[in-house]
Design a protein around this motif. Structure first.
Motif, PDB file in Angstrom:
ATOM      1  N   PHE A 368       0.806  -1.222   0.000  1.00  0.00           N
ATOM      2  CA  PHE A 368       0.000   0.000   0.000  1.00  0.00           C
ATOM      3  C   PHE A 368       0.842   1.277   0.000  1.00  0.00           C
ATOM      4  O   PHE A 368       0.317   2.367  -0.220  1.00  0.00           O
ATOM      5  N   ARG A 369       2.166   1.140   0.206  1.00  0.00           N
ATOM      6  CA  ARG A 369       3.036   2.312   0.140  1.00  0.00           C
ATOM      7  C   ARG A 369       3.913   2.284  -1.118  1.00  0.00           C
ATOM      8  O   ARG A 369       4.986   2.882  -1.159  1.00  0.00           O
ATOM      9  N   SER A 370       3.434   1.580  -2.125  1.00  0.00           N
ATOM     10  CA  SER A 370       4.210   1.467  -3.366  1.00  0.00           C
ATOM     11  C   SER A 370       4.344   2.805  -4.080  1.00  0.00           C
ATOM     12  O   SER A 370       5.182   2.948  -4.976  1.00  0.00           O
ATOM     13  N   TYR A 371       3.525   3.790  -3.679  1.00  0.00           N
ATOM     14  CA  TYR A 371       3.660   5.119  -4.286  1.00  0.00           C
ATOM     15  C   TYR A 371       5.015   5.736  -3.943  1.00  0.00           C
ATOM     16  O   TYR A 371       5.460   6.688  -4.589  1.00  0.00           O
ATOM     17  N   ARG A 375       8.736   2.062  -8.054  1.00  0.00           N
ATOM     18  CA  ARG A 375       9.585   2.014  -9.252  1.00  0.00           C
ATOM     19  C   ARG A 375      10.561   0.840  -9.214  1.00  0.00           C
ATOM     20  O   ARG A 375      11.078   0.409 -10.259  1.00  0.00           O
ATOM     21  N   HIS A 376      10.821   0.316  -8.006  1.00  0.00           N
ATOM     22  CA  HIS A 376      11.777  -0.795  -7.887  1.00  0.00           C
ATOM     23  C   HIS A 376      11.154  -2.144  -8.256  1.00  0.00           C
ATOM     24  O   HIS A 376      11.862  -3.158  -8.293  1.00  0.00           O
ATOM     25  N   ALA A 377       9.864  -2.172  -8.531  1.00  0.00           N
ATOM     26  CA  ALA A 377       9.213  -3.426  -8.931  1.00  0.00           C
ATOM     27  C   ALA A 377       9.847  -3.974 -10.208  1.00  0.00           C
ATOM     28  O   ALA A 377       9.954  -5.189 -10.395  1.00  0.00           O
ATOM     29  N   LYS A 378      10.282  -3.059 -11.079  1.00  0.00           N
ATOM     30  CA  LYS A 378      10.938  -3.483 -12.322  1.00  0.00           C
ATOM     31  C   LYS A 378      12.225  -4.247 -12.003  1.00  0.00           C
ATOM     32  O   LYS A 378      12.565  -5.234 -12.675  1.00  0.00           O
TER      33      LYS A 378
END
Length: 411
Positions: A368-371, A375-378
């Protein structure tokens, strides 16, 4: 005397013979269909609690299956999670949804398995018999999910505990584990799934030597032994057949898996190769009392003295003619060097996967704090490229390399 109708007499007999033959063929086909085999592009998943998560440290289970099918492109994914149960309750995160159970279902689906080793019951057994109905329900739903993906399920029992505590507590804990093992076996039978009892073998071996860490989890030797137990229960051939060479006055005869390349009977020099269908498992570092017999090389008819065996010019062992006649077990050499490097690649690949599917800062990257750091998901996805390369190297290096042995007298 009244004549009998021969055709009428034979008909029932032929029917009985036909039925019996059909039954035998059916049994034969049934036995054949239960033989475990991995094929190219199979995807094997280890699903369960700490029994599988702790395997990340050692890699014996994956290594054992990898070496049995050398050169095959088989993908392994370890979804073990310490403290987990059939409802995935240990897989909770700060982000909800997904719920822990949804998380478990998503992980299984993403792994795209064709074979799933399922190891639950160790945590649930703490609930005693009162928890059996819920456990059975959860395990059934889990098998439904695996079936829906078209994958084969292989169910494992939990393992016993042997920790330092009041004897009554340990006895009660193990009694509950046995109850849950029986429940797993019963459900496996009802649903036509393979069941492997690892409770009894681990219990017996733990009485002889140290294979448990803190009395609850398997140590390195424990996983080495567990790999052997799984191989046996999956119907896989035992370790390599002995190599046997007979030296006579005028001749040298190699039997079994050996092939002679050169021989100097007068001077006692022999050069040969030995068939090696799969690589041996590297031995655990701190416990050699449970080791399976490795490759045995037996040479009879040697003149009295000591002889040194080399493998690809690497010295392996020196022993007397008497010991060679009895048979010498090979515990080091090129094959062990090769499989140790293979194991290192497996451990490296599994480390990459672990941090991909369980990143330490998951809440910030995927939650829920991916905002903040989404960007590091890539970067997590890019780890798949590294794993893919390592898997290619694993398949490439899992095939035994030809080895030239030479036995020479010590001068």
């Amino acid at each position: 005397m009244k004549k009998r109708n021969v055709k009428a007499l034979l008909s029932p007999i032929l029917v009985v013979i036909s039925m019996a033959l059909g039954s035998v063929l059916a049994q034969s086909q049934s036995k054949t269909s239960t033989i475990f085999e991995l094929k190219d592009n199979d995807r094997v998943v280890f699903l369960g609690n700490s029994l599988f998560e702790n395997e990340f440290q050692y890699g014996y289970l994956e290594l054992a299956l990898t070496t049995r099918w050398p050169g095959h492109n088989v993908t392994f994914r370890n979804l073990g999670w310490t403290g987990d149960n059939v409802w995935g309750e240990a897989r909770s995160t700060f982000t909800n949804p997904p719920t822990p159970y949804e998380h478990l279902m998503q992980q299984i689906t993403k792994a795209q398995p064709t074979v799933v080793f399922v190891a639950y019951g160790g945590v649930e057994a703490q609930e005693g018999e009162a928890g059996l109905p819920r456990f059975r329900e959860g395990l059934s739903k889990l098998l439904d999910k695996i079936d829906s993906l078209g994958a084969k399920s292989i169910l494992l029992s939990p393992i016993p505990v042997r920790y330092e505590d009041a004897a009554a507590n340990v006895e009660k804990r193990n009694a509950n584990l046995v109850v849950y093992a029986s429940a797993i076996e019963k459900l496996a039978s009802e649903r036509g799934k393979m069941f492997i009892d690892i409770y009894k073998p681990i219990e017996e071996m733990s009485k002889k030597t140290s294979i448990l860490e803190n009395g609850v989890h398997l140590n390195e030797a424990g996983y080495y032994y567990l790999a052997e137990v799984l191989e046996k229960n999956l119907g896989l051939d035992p370790q390599p057949k002995p190599v046997s060479i007979a030296v006579t006055k005028d001749n040298v005869e190699a039997v079994a898996t050996a092939k002679m390349l050169d021989a100097d009977v007068k001077n006692g020099m022999l050069k040969f190769t030995a068939e090696e269908r799969f690589l041996p498992l590297p031995f655990p570092t701190n416990n050699t009392s449970i080791l399976t017999k490795g490759q045995i090389i037996k040479v009879t008819g040697l003149k009295k003295g000591f002889y040194t065996l080399t493998a690809d010019n690497q010295q392996v062992i020196t022993a007397s003619d008497k010991k060679w006649a009895e048979g010498i077990e090979i515990t080091q050499g090129p094959s062990f060097n090769q499989v140790s490097k293979l194991r290192e690649m497996i451990l490296k690949k599994n480390e990459q996967f672990f941090f991909q599917y369980r990143p330490l800062n998951r809440t910030y990257i995927l939650g829920f704090r991916s905002y903040e750091q989404g960007r590091h998901a890539k970067g997590l996805e890019d780890q798949s490229l590294i794993m893919k390369w390592l898997e290619g190297q694993i398949a490439l290096h899992s095939t035994p390399k030809p080895i030239v042995y030479q036995l020479s007298p010590v001068k």
